[in-house]
Design a protein around this motif. Structure first.
Motif, PDB file in Angstrom:
ATOM      1  N   GLY A  18      19.245  51.976  76.784  1.00 19.42           N
ATOM      2  CA  GLY A  18      19.441  53.417  76.516  1.00 19.42           C
ATOM      3  C   GLY A  18      18.444  54.251  77.290  1.00 19.42           C
ATOM      4  N   ILE A  23      15.954  60.254  74.385  1.00 21.55           N
ATOM      5  CA  ILE A  23      14.635  59.689  74.061  1.00 21.55           C
ATOM      6  C   ILE A  23      14.273  58.603  75.078  1.00 21.55           C
ATOM      7  CG2 ILE A  23      13.224  58.545  72.296  1.00 21.55           C
ATOM      8  CD1 ILE A  23      15.143  59.695  70.158  1.00 21.55           C
ATOM      9  N   LEU A  41      17.979  49.580  81.317  1.00 18.38           N
ATOM     10  CA  LEU A  41      19.399  49.305  81.093  1.00 18.38           C
ATOM     11  C   LEU A  41      20.090  50.660  80.924  1.00 18.38           C
ATOM     12  CD1 LEU A  41      20.890  46.767  78.497  1.00 18.38           C
ATOM     13  CD2 LEU A  41      22.093  48.754  79.391  1.00 18.38           C
ATOM     14  N   ILE A  43      23.843  52.743  81.010  1.00 13.40           N
ATOM     15  CA  ILE A  43      25.259  52.404  80.820  1.00 13.40           C
ATOM     16  C   ILE A  43      25.950  52.429  82.188  1.00 13.40           C
ATOM     17  CG2 ILE A  43      26.060  54.765  80.347  1.00 13.40           C
ATOM     18  CD1 ILE A  43      27.358  52.013  78.213  1.00 13.40           C
ATOM     19  N   GLY A  69      24.858  48.387  82.872  1.00 15.70           N
ATOM     20  CA  GLY A  69      25.601  47.380  82.117  1.00 15.70           C
ATOM     21  C   GLY A  69      25.868  47.869  80.711  1.00 15.70           C
ATOM     22  N   ASP A  70      26.149  46.911  79.831  1.00 10.69           N
ATOM     23  CA  ASP A  70      26.602  47.266  78.484  1.00 10.69           C
ATOM     24  C   ASP A  70      25.974  46.313  77.473  1.00 10.69           C
ATOM     25  OD1 ASP A  70      28.281  47.617  76.126  1.00 10.69           O
ATOM     26  OD2 ASP A  70      29.659  48.673  77.467  1.00 10.69           O
ATOM     27  N   ALA A  91      19.559  51.889  72.997  1.00 12.12           N
ATOM     28  CA  ALA A  91      20.971  52.174  73.278  1.00 12.12           C
ATOM     29  C   ALA A  91      21.774  52.160  71.985  1.00 12.12           C
ATOM     30  CB  ALA A  91      21.535  51.143  74.255  1.00 12.12           C
ATOM     31  N   THR A 132      15.302  50.506  67.477  1.00 12.61           N
ATOM     32  CA  THR A 132      15.312  51.898  67.011  1.00 12.61           C
ATOM     33  C   THR A 132      16.278  52.097  65.856  1.00 12.61           C
ATOM     34  OG1 THR A 132      14.995  52.480  69.326  1.00 12.61           O
ATOM     35  CG2 THR A 132      15.441  54.286  67.800  1.00 12.61           C
ATOM     36  N   SER A 133      15.738  52.486  64.740  1.00 10.18           N
ATOM     37  CA  SER A 133      16.557  52.859  63.583  1.00 10.18           C
ATOM     38  C   SER A 133      16.662  54.382  63.543  1.00 10.18           C
ATOM     39  CB  SER A 133      15.890  52.302  62.321  1.00 10.18           C
ATOM     40  OG  SER A 133      16.620  52.652  61.170  1.00 10.18           O
ATOM     41  N   THR A 134      16.926  54.954  62.390  1.00  9.32           N
ATOM     42  CA  THR A 134      17.030  56.412  62.236  1.00  9.32           C
ATOM     43  C   THR A 134      16.809  56.788  60.777  1.00  9.32           C
ATOM     44  OG1 THR A 134      18.558  58.279  62.227  1.00  9.32           O
ATOM     45  CG2 THR A 134      19.559  56.118  62.081  1.00  9.32           C
ATOM     46  N   LYS A 162      23.705  51.647  61.665  1.00 10.09           N
ATOM     47  CA  LYS A 162      22.267  51.506  61.935  1.00 10.09           C
ATOM     48  C   LYS A 162      21.600  50.646  60.847  1.00 10.09           C
ATOM     49  CE  LYS A 162      20.359  53.552  65.041  1.00 10.09           C
ATOM     50  NZ  LYS A 162      20.134  53.166  66.476  1.00 10.09           N
ATOM     51  N   PRO A 185      12.659  56.793  63.569  1.00 13.75           N
ATOM     52  CA  PRO A 185      12.326  58.194  63.819  1.00 13.75           C
ATOM     53  C   PRO A 185      13.152  59.126  62.941  1.00 13.75           C
ATOM     54  CG  PRO A 185      13.075  57.084  65.834  1.00 13.75           C
ATOM     55  CD  PRO A 185      13.421  56.212  64.679  1.00 13.75           C
TER      56      PRO A 185
HETATM   57  N1  LIG Z   1      17.926  61.943  68.643  1.00 12.50           N
HETATM   58  C1  LIG Z   1      17.517  61.752  67.395  1.00 12.50           C
HETATM   59  O1  LIG Z   1      17.270  62.711  66.642  1.00 12.50           O
HETATM   60  C2  LIG Z   1      17.324  60.357  66.866  1.00 12.50           C
HETATM   61  C3  LIG Z   1      16.700  60.212  65.618  1.00 12.50           C
HETATM   62  C4  LIG Z   1      16.511  58.930  65.121  1.00 12.50           C
HETATM   63  C5  LIG Z   1      16.930  57.843  65.836  1.00 12.50           C
HETATM   64  N2  LIG Z   1      17.544  57.998  67.030  1.00 12.50           N
HETATM   65  C6  LIG Z   1      17.947  56.796  67.757  1.00 12.50           C
HETATM   66  O2  LIG Z   1      17.296  56.815  69.007  1.00 12.50           O
HETATM   67  C7  LIG Z   1      18.086  56.120  69.976  1.00 12.50           C
HETATM   68  C8  LIG Z   1      18.287  57.009  71.198  1.00 12.50           C
HETATM   69  O3  LIG Z   1      18.965  58.188  70.773  1.00 12.50           O
HETATM   70  P1  LIG Z   1      19.095  59.479  71.706  1.00 12.50           P
HETATM   71  O4  LIG Z   1      19.002  60.657  70.836  1.00 12.50           O
HETATM   72  O5  LIG Z   1      18.232  59.353  72.892  1.00 12.50           O
HETATM   73  O6  LIG Z   1      20.628  59.358  72.116  1.00 12.50           O
HETATM   74  P2  LIG Z   1      21.350  59.309  73.542  1.00 12.50           P
HETATM   75  O7  LIG Z   1      22.823  59.334  73.263  1.00 12.50           O
HETATM   76  O8  LIG Z   1      20.804  60.344  74.438  1.00 12.50           O
HETATM   77  O9  LIG Z   1      20.930  57.879  74.069  1.00 12.50           O
HETATM   78  C9  LIG Z   1      21.627  56.717  73.749  1.00 12.50           C
HETATM   79  C10 LIG Z   1      21.875  55.953  75.026  1.00 12.50           C
HETATM   80  O10 LIG Z   1      22.566  54.733  74.714  1.00 12.50           O
HETATM   81  C11 LIG Z   1      23.460  54.468  75.783  1.00 12.50           C
HETATM   82  N3  LIG Z   1      24.535  53.587  75.324  1.00 12.50           N
HETATM   83  C12 LIG Z   1      25.494  53.862  74.406  1.00 12.50           C
HETATM   84  N4  LIG Z   1      26.315  52.803  74.286  1.00 12.50           N
HETATM   85  C13 LIG Z   1      25.856  51.845  75.146  1.00 12.50           C
HETATM   86  C14 LIG Z   1      26.291  50.537  75.472  1.00 12.50           C
HETATM   87  N5  LIG Z   1      27.369  49.993  74.892  1.00 12.50           N
HETATM   88  N6  LIG Z   1      25.586  49.838  76.394  1.00 12.50           N
HETATM   89  C15 LIG Z   1      24.506  50.391  77.007  1.00 12.50           C
HETATM   90  N7  LIG Z   1      24.050  51.636  76.733  1.00 12.50           N
HETATM   91  C16 LIG Z   1      24.723  52.345  75.812  1.00 12.50           C
HETATM   92  C17 LIG Z   1      23.985  55.825  76.208  1.00 12.50           C
HETATM   93  O11 LIG Z   1      24.427  55.793  77.539  1.00 12.50           O
HETATM   94  C18 LIG Z   1      22.763  56.715  76.016  1.00 12.50           C
HETATM   95  O12 LIG Z   1      22.079  56.869  77.232  1.00 12.50           O
HETATM   96  C19 LIG Z   1      19.367  55.721  69.260  1.00 12.50           C
HETATM   97  O13 LIG Z   1      19.248  54.377  68.849  1.00 12.50           O
HETATM   98  C20 LIG Z   1      19.425  56.654  68.052  1.00 12.50           C
HETATM   99  O14 LIG Z   1      20.138  56.070  66.983  1.00 12.50           O
HETATM  100  C21 LIG Z   1      17.754  59.238  67.563  1.00 12.50           C
END
Ligand SMILES: NC(=O)c1ccc[n+]([C@@H]2O[C@H](COP(=O)([O-])OP(=O)(O)OC[C@H]3O[C@@H](n4cnc5c(N)ncnc54)[C@H](O)[C@@H]3O)[C@@H](O)[C@H]2O)c1
Length: 342
Positions: A18, A23, A41, A43, A69-70, A91, A132-134, A162, A185
């Motif tokens: 991700g 983040i 990594l 996407i 990749g994925d 991710a 990473t949880s939430t 999650k 977070p």
């Molecule tokens: N933003 C928030 O407020 C928050 C709060 C708590 C937790 N989180 C967690 O933090 C992490 C990042 O969140 P974010 O806000 O940066 O979101 P984001 O959507 O910007 O980032 C997630 C990334 O995961 C990638 N992704 C999705 N499916 C994928 C796959 N199958 N293979 C590879 N990559 C894949 C996406 O391309 C994206 O870049 C997540 O796990 C989210 O649950 C976010």
């Protein structure tokens, strides 16, 4: 496997999943700055773009080993984890409204993908695997501030996925002694966040000259972490062996309602606004998380982490930095100004 009490980031081979996201891109930049050899990594897409990493400074972009990749592909995840010391797994599919529409996709990516990551961490004997949880997994707070032993309440398919991911990750520590840390977070905000999230929704609409702001429910409260704090928390928890096998909150410990946050943003942007409640943004009643306010004591005990942007004063500073970033026309243009995202 040797687990140091305090792990040094400089010189480590680090995998960030991700890394192209909100983040993940900030974390990747900071890891490179701290001297890590980062494998990102991102996407896979046929255009070859690397999400927000395309917007990093040139020296940072050039230092990164990109692996499109994925995470749903176990062979790919295992292959890119060979020779890695530290994994940061971010991710995920994160938009709660889409989790109502496509819950299966959330299970496949968030639970299945996390299972692939922790299995790769185990079979390649990494030194740390940060998952990473939430705060969404807590659901509406039953007691505040929310500590890590608060009940888990799946109020949306996203939250359920999650919780599943967290449990898989922790089971790897219990079953195989894999050095997994689950980082939880609370709502994170800052430059590069999707306009679907509540603070950028408000900021981008105002920045585009809209004064009747469309929003969902304004009553829920949140504990907003500035992204720089979230990133420093991830790194602090990775460094400390005390977080292994545990869940650790990252919270600012400051609670504010969405409505109050809107007023603060409008004030800082120097505009008068009205709020238009948009039914498309409302969650089903039982699914709305009404209250989130996190306790961050364990992050301090385990890793010496404190938010720099905590309290009302810190939230205001974080908002000012975020607003300044969104007001830059080059950044706002990336958001299709004027287009309203649900
Ligand atoms: N933003 C928030 O407020 C928050 C709060 C708590 C937790 N989180 C967690 O933090 C992490 C990042 O969140 P974010 O806000 O940066 O979101 P984001 O959507 O910007 O980032 C997630 C990334 O995961 C990638 N992704 C999705 N499916 C994928 C796959 N199958 N293979 C590879 N990559 C894949 C996406 O391309 C994206 O870049 C997540 O796990 C989210 O649950 C976010």
């Amino acid at each position: 496997m040797r687990i140091d009490d305090i792990l040094t980031i400089s010189g480590k081979r680090v995998l960030v999943t991700g890394a192209d996201g909100f983040i993940g891109s900030h974390l990747t930049e900071e890891l490179v700055r701290q001297g890590a050899n980062v494998r990102a990594l991102t996407i896979y897409n046929s255009l070859g773009t690397k999400g927000w990493l395309d917007h990093a400074a040139r020296d940072i972009r050039e230092a990164i080993d990109y692996r499109p990749g994925d995470i749903r592909d176990p062979f790919f995840v295992n292959t890119i984890t060979k020779d890695i010391d530290v994994v940061f797994h971010l991710a995920a599919l994160i938009a709660i409204p889409y989790s109502y529409v496509a819950p299966q996709a959330y299970l496949e990516t968030n639970v299945g993908g996390t299972a692939n990551v922790v299995e790769a961490a185990r079979s390649n004997s990494v030194e740390r695997c940060i998952v990473t949880s939430t705060s969404e997994v807590y659901g509406t707070a039953r007691a505040v501030p929310i500590t890590e032993d608060h009940p888990l309440q799946a109020q949306s398919p996203y939250s359920a996925s999650k919780i599943g991911a967290d449990m898989i990750a922790l089971s790897y520590h219990k079953s195989f002694d894999t050095p997994v840390s689950v980082v939880r977070p609370f709502n994170t905000y800052g430059p590069r966040q999707s306009a679907r999230a509540v603070l950028p929704t408000i900021i981008t609409q105002i920045a585009a000259g809209i004064t009747s702001i469309k929003l969902g429910d304004t009553r829920p409260t949140r504990d907003f972490n500035y992204v720089k704090d979230t990133v420093s928390g991830f790194i602090a928890l990775a460094k400390s062996a005390k977080s292994i096998g545990h869940v650790t909150n990252l919270a600012s410990n400051y609670e504010i309602s969405v409505g109050e946050a809107v007023k603060l943003i409008a004030h800082k942007m120097g505009v008068e606004i009205t709020i238009e409640i948009d039914a498309a943004r409302l969650r089903p009643e039982a699914s709305e998380v009404e209250r989130l306010w996190g306790d961050n004591g364990l992050a301090l005990t385990r890793a010496g982490w404190r938010p720099i942007y905590g309290g009302l004063d810190g939230f205001e500073r974080g908002l000012e930095e975020t607003i300044a970033w969104f007001r830059d026309p080059a950044n706002l243009a990336l958001y299709n100004p004027g287009r309203y995202e649900v």
